[in-house]
Design a protein around this motif. Structure first.
Motif, short mmCIF file in Angstrom:
data_model
loop_
_atom_site.label_atom_id
_atom_site.label_comp_id
_atom_site.label_asym_id
_atom_site.label_seq_id
_atom_site.Cartn_x
_atom_site.Cartn_y
_atom_site.Cartn_z
N GLU A 179 0.81 -1.21 0.00
CA GLU A 179 0.00 0.00 0.00
C GLU A 179 0.85 1.27 0.00
OE1 GLU A 179 -3.99 -1.46 2.24
OE2 GLU A 179 -2.14 -1.41 3.43
N ASP A 180 2.10 1.17 0.36
CA ASP A 180 3.03 2.30 0.32
C ASP A 180 3.77 2.26 -1.00
OD1 ASP A 180 2.40 3.11 2.96
OD2 ASP A 180 3.78 1.59 3.74
N LYS B 149 3.05 -0.68 -7.56
CA LYS B 149 4.23 -0.93 -6.72
C LYS B 149 5.40 -1.43 -7.57
CE LYS B 149 5.95 -1.39 -2.43
NZ LYS B 149 5.88 -0.49 -1.31
N ILE B 150 5.13 -2.36 -8.48
CA ILE B 150 6.17 -2.86 -9.39
C ILE B 150 6.73 -1.71 -10.22
CG2 ILE B 150 6.65 -4.33 -11.38
CD1 ILE B 150 4.55 -6.31 -10.17
N ASN B 151 5.84 -0.88 -10.77
CA ASN B 151 6.28 0.26 -11.57
C ASN B 151 7.11 1.24 -10.75
OD1 ASN B 151 5.08 -0.66 -13.93
ND2 ASN B 151 3.19 0.47 -13.59
N SER B 152 6.74 1.43 -9.50
CA SER B 152 7.50 2.30 -8.60
C SER B 152 8.91 1.75 -8.40
CB SER B 152 6.77 2.42 -7.26
OG SER B 152 7.49 3.20 -6.37
N TYR B 153 9.04 0.44 -8.24
CA TYR B 153 10.36 -0.18 -8.10
C TYR B 153 11.18 0.02 -9.37
CZ TYR B 153 9.71 -2.61 -3.63
OH TYR B 153 9.56 -2.91 -2.29
N LEU B 154 10.55 -0.17 -10.52
CA LEU B 154 11.26 0.01 -11.78
C LEU B 154 11.71 1.46 -11.94
CD1 LEU B 154 9.10 -2.22 -14.13
CD2 LEU B 154 11.43 -2.69 -13.34
N ASP B 155 10.87 2.40 -11.56
CA ASP B 155 11.26 3.82 -11.60
C ASP B 155 12.46 4.08 -10.69
OD1 ASP B 155 9.28 4.52 -13.41
OD2 ASP B 155 7.90 5.30 -11.87
N PHE B 156 12.44 3.50 -9.50
CA PHE B 156 13.53 3.65 -8.55
C PHE B 156 14.86 3.18 -9.16
CE2 PHE B 156 16.01 1.87 -4.93
CZ PHE B 156 16.14 3.01 -4.16
N ILE B 157 14.79 2.08 -9.90
CA ILE B 157 16.00 1.54 -10.54
C ILE B 157 16.40 2.39 -11.74
CG2 ILE B 157 16.96 -0.43 -11.79
CD1 ILE B 157 14.88 -2.18 -10.18
N GLU B 158 15.45 2.61 -12.64
CA GLU B 158 15.72 3.26 -13.91
C GLU B 158 16.10 4.73 -13.77
OE1 GLU B 158 15.65 1.78 -17.14
OE2 GLU B 158 15.63 -0.06 -15.94
#
Length: 107
Positions: free
Chosen positions: A4-5, A43-52
């Motif tokens: 949720e975060d 959440k998955i997209n947020s992780y990918l943004d964090f990496i990319e």
């Protein structure tokens, strides 16, 4: 931290093979409407943004040379619709060069 975060990374670790693992912690129960698949996708997209976007390298410069994997840990077993989504999400994540896996915690 939890699914949720969406703007927070739940857990970052290095596994036995030296892979940098970004873990999503999912405690929500599945239902027939699958309404929270959108949360999982965000959440998955947020992780990918964090990496990319280079935030991972900025936050962990000593880990810049590591292979990266996104991992989802479920409290509850995903249903068929969720499993189909996870298969497609995994193909997408792997297609851009990162590992992807998921599993349910032992109850």
């Amino acid at each position: 931290m939890s699914i949720e975060d969406k703007n927070l990374i739940d857990l970052i670790s290095v596994d036995k093979q030296g892979i940098l693992v970004l873990t999503i912690s999912d405690h929500l129960k599945w239902d027939d409407k699958n309404e929270y698949l959108l949360l999982l996708q965000e959440k998955i997209n947020s992780y990918l943004d964090f990496i990319e976007n280079g935030q991972l390298d900025e936050s962990y410069p000593d880990k810049a040379d590591k292979k990266i994997m996104i991992q989802i840990v479920f409290k509850y077993q995903p249903n068929k619709t969720a499993e189909d989504f996870l298969e497609k999400a995994g193909e997408t994540v792997k297609g851009i060069g990162y590992g992807f896996n998921f599993y349910q915690l032992n109850q």
